[in-house]
Design an enzyme around this catalytic site. Structure first.
Site, mmCIF file in Angstrom:
data_model
loop_
_atom_site.group_PDB
_atom_site.id
_atom_site.type_symbol
_atom_site.label_atom_id
_atom_site.label_comp_id
_atom_site.label_asym_id
_atom_site.label_seq_id
_atom_site.Cartn_x
_atom_site.Cartn_y
_atom_site.Cartn_z
ATOM 1 N N SER A 1 -3.143 -1.857 -0.975
ATOM 2 C CA SER A 1 -2.625 -1.782 -1.956
ATOM 3 C C SER A 1 -2.037 -1.462 -2.954
ATOM 4 C CB SER A 1 -4.429 -1.029 -2.821
ATOM 5 O OG SER A 1 -5.502 -1.327 -2.359
ATOM 6 N N HIS B 1 0.310 -3.199 -5.595
ATOM 7 C CA HIS B 1 0.011 -3.235 -7.079
ATOM 8 C C HIS B 1 1.310 -2.981 -7.982
ATOM 9 C CE1 HIS B 1 -3.898 -3.245 -6.263
ATOM 10 N NE2 HIS B 1 -4.159 -1.721 -6.229
ATOM 11 N N CYS C 1 -14.105 -5.593 -9.318
ATOM 12 C CA CYS C 1 -12.848 -4.813 -8.997
ATOM 13 C C CYS C 1 -12.937 -4.010 -9.756
ATOM 14 C CB CYS C 1 -11.518 -5.615 -8.657
ATOM 15 S SG CYS C 1 -10.431 -4.121 -7.883
ATOM 16 N N GLU D 1 -22.523 3.186 -3.628
ATOM 17 C CA GLU D 1 -22.763 1.456 -3.780
ATOM 18 C C GLU D 1 -21.779 1.048 -2.566
ATOM 19 O OE1 GLU D 1 -23.577 1.571 -9.010
ATOM 20 O OE2 GLU D 1 -22.254 0.968 -8.012
ATOM 21 N N GLY E 1 -13.534 5.242 -2.526
ATOM 22 C CA GLY E 1 -12.587 6.131 -1.923
ATOM 23 C C GLY E 1 -11.329 5.393 -0.936
ATOM 24 N N GLU E 2 -11.069 6.163 -0.457
ATOM 25 C CA GLU E 2 -9.792 5.855 0.757
ATOM 26 C C GLU E 2 -10.449 6.343 2.059
ATOM 27 O OE1 GLU E 2 -6.615 4.596 0.528
ATOM 28 O OE2 GLU E 2 -6.927 4.390 2.910
HETATM 29 S S1 SF4 Z 1 -8.669 2.267 -6.604
HETATM 30 FE FE1 SF4 Z 1 -7.430 4.366 -5.926
HETATM 31 S S2 SF4 Z 1 -9.106 5.862 -6.731
HETATM 32 FE FE2 SF4 Z 1 -9.911 4.210 -6.802
HETATM 33 S S3 SF4 Z 1 -11.398 3.923 -5.231
HETATM 34 FE FE3 SF4 Z 1 -8.789 2.447 -4.680
HETATM 35 S S4 SF4 Z 1 -7.765 4.370 -3.679
HETATM 36 FE FE4 SF4 Z 1 -9.713 5.301 -4.729
#
Ligand code: SF4
Length: 374
Positions: free
Chosen positions: A228, A230, A349, A95, A174-175
């Site tokens: 990220s 977090h 998100c 997507e 994805g990363e």
């Molecule tokens: S939040 Fe984490 S698991 Fe989800 S796409 Fe991003 S890196 Fe991958």
């Protein structure tokens, strides 16, 4: 590895360059071909005028105008967000999401912002993801395959038929730094003709793949980096993002220091607000301390619970607001709270869901894409 394809995307620049060089075709024809394909998505190779004669059989045998197809488009009720479901050549789906902002409505220095209506495209770099973040359903589906650089660029091509895209964010499924070569190639294509995006308009989001962060700065200077984070401490990070075990917080912050010194750019810090996990006042102070020597913008992201998939709950508005006040008021850190967009189409998100309109499953997957929109 990207999945094996019968013939590649014309937007796979390294393949196209290699093939042209083999038969001595000038690489200057490449942007011309891309421009023609973008304007004429259903064209045949023979339709493109004025290419060297050797180009036509080569294009016929090795490349497709678009290797992916737009399966469906879902608009949010307010028309602000559009979700594109794109079918790749190997049958997998990814997507991309268009978000429209009207900057004239905002204020900047007391004046309306210049620019007017602008669109940001969030693209995916992998089918699935191996990072396994617990708040993101993509993490639960595991890793399926990398996208090729052409497949990444094609998301921009599909989106450009629906909206004029000014910004691209690599915050979809994805990363991105786990698909490094394709990411860098795709960005190089986006920066050149005919796309001509500015590096300042491209943001790459990572959970913190340390070894790739500074390489990215050297390979594509001027991009925006979003991390990220977090959590302000390693044990909470590991709890909600298991992949963080491979990227100790201290080493990550060291890498970000080097990145900032070299790039002289601010870094965007993403922080998803999880009730009782990382949203207490002490966490705000720990985060403030952690970031005190950085030029950053912290983006607090209200968590979107995804069905019964998640063990987490959203933080209350009061807690989010208190967190922001501490970061701003005590630690003098620019802190925003992300506006929720597109929730009615699961385009917010952590909610992006690869669902066919008839809700049938796709290859047995219930793909849910995290959108780390920063
Ligand atoms: S939040 Fe984490 S698991 Fe989800 S796409 Fe991003 S890196 Fe991958």
């Amino acid at each position: 590895m990207a999945a094996k394809r019968s013939s590649g995307s014309i937007f796979d620049a390294p393949d196209l360059r290699r093939e042209f060089e083999k038969v001595d075709i000038s690489l200057n024809f490449i942007p011309f071909i891309w421009k023609y394909v973008i304007k004429n998505p259903n064209c045949k190779w023979d339709d493109i005028p004025n290419l060297p004669s050797a180009a036509y059989p080569l294009l016929h045998s090795k490349f497709r105008t678009l290797s992916s197809s737009l399966h469906s488009v879902v608009e949010s009720n307010d028309g602000v967000t559009t979700k594109l479901l794109i079918r790749l050549q190997n049958g997998a789906f990814v997507e991309a999401v268009i978000m429209r902002y009207d900057t004239r409505l905002g204020k900047y220095g007391g004046k309306p912002r210049p620019g007017g209506l602008r669109s940001t495209l969030c693209v995916s770099s992998q089918v699935g993801c191996k990072m396994g973040c617990k708040f993101c359903a993509t993490g639960s589906m595991g890793f399926k395959n990398n996208l090729s650089s052409g497949e990444i660029v094609e998301q921009l091509v599909h989106a450009s038929y629906l909206s004029q895209i000014r910004n691209v964010v690599f915050m979809g499924m994805g990363e991105p730094l786990n698909n490094y070569a394709a990411l860098v190639e795709a960005i190089h294509v986006m920066l050149g003709p005919p796309f001509q995006l500015s590096p300042k308009k491209i943001t790459v989001s990572t959970v913190g793949v340390i070894h790739a962060i500074n390489k990215l700065q050297k390979d594509v200077p001027g991009l925006n980096l979003a991390v990220s984070l977090h959590a302000p401490v390693q044990d909470i990070r590991c709890h909600i993002m298991p992949a963080a075990r491979a990227f100790p917080l201290e080493k990550l912050m060291d890498a970000l220091q080097v990145y900032q010194k070299n790039s002289q750019q601010k870094i965007f810090i993403e922080y998803i607000m999880l009730d009782g996990v990382n949203d207490e006042e002490q966490h705000a102070h720990q985060l403030g301390k952690l970031l005190e020597n950085f030029e950053v913008v912290v983006n607090l992201i209200p968590f979107n619970p995804i069905g019964n998939l998640s063990e987490f709950r959203s933080s209350s508005e009061e807690k989010v607001s208190r967190f922001q006040i501490i970061l701003r008021g005590v630690h003098n850190i620019r802190t925003t709270v992300r506006k929720q967009m597109g929730q009615d189409i699961s385009g917010a998100c952590g909610q992006l869901v690869v669902n066919l309109p008839d809700n049938s499953s796709i290859n047995g997957l219930t793909d849910i894409e995290d959108l780390h929109l920063r």
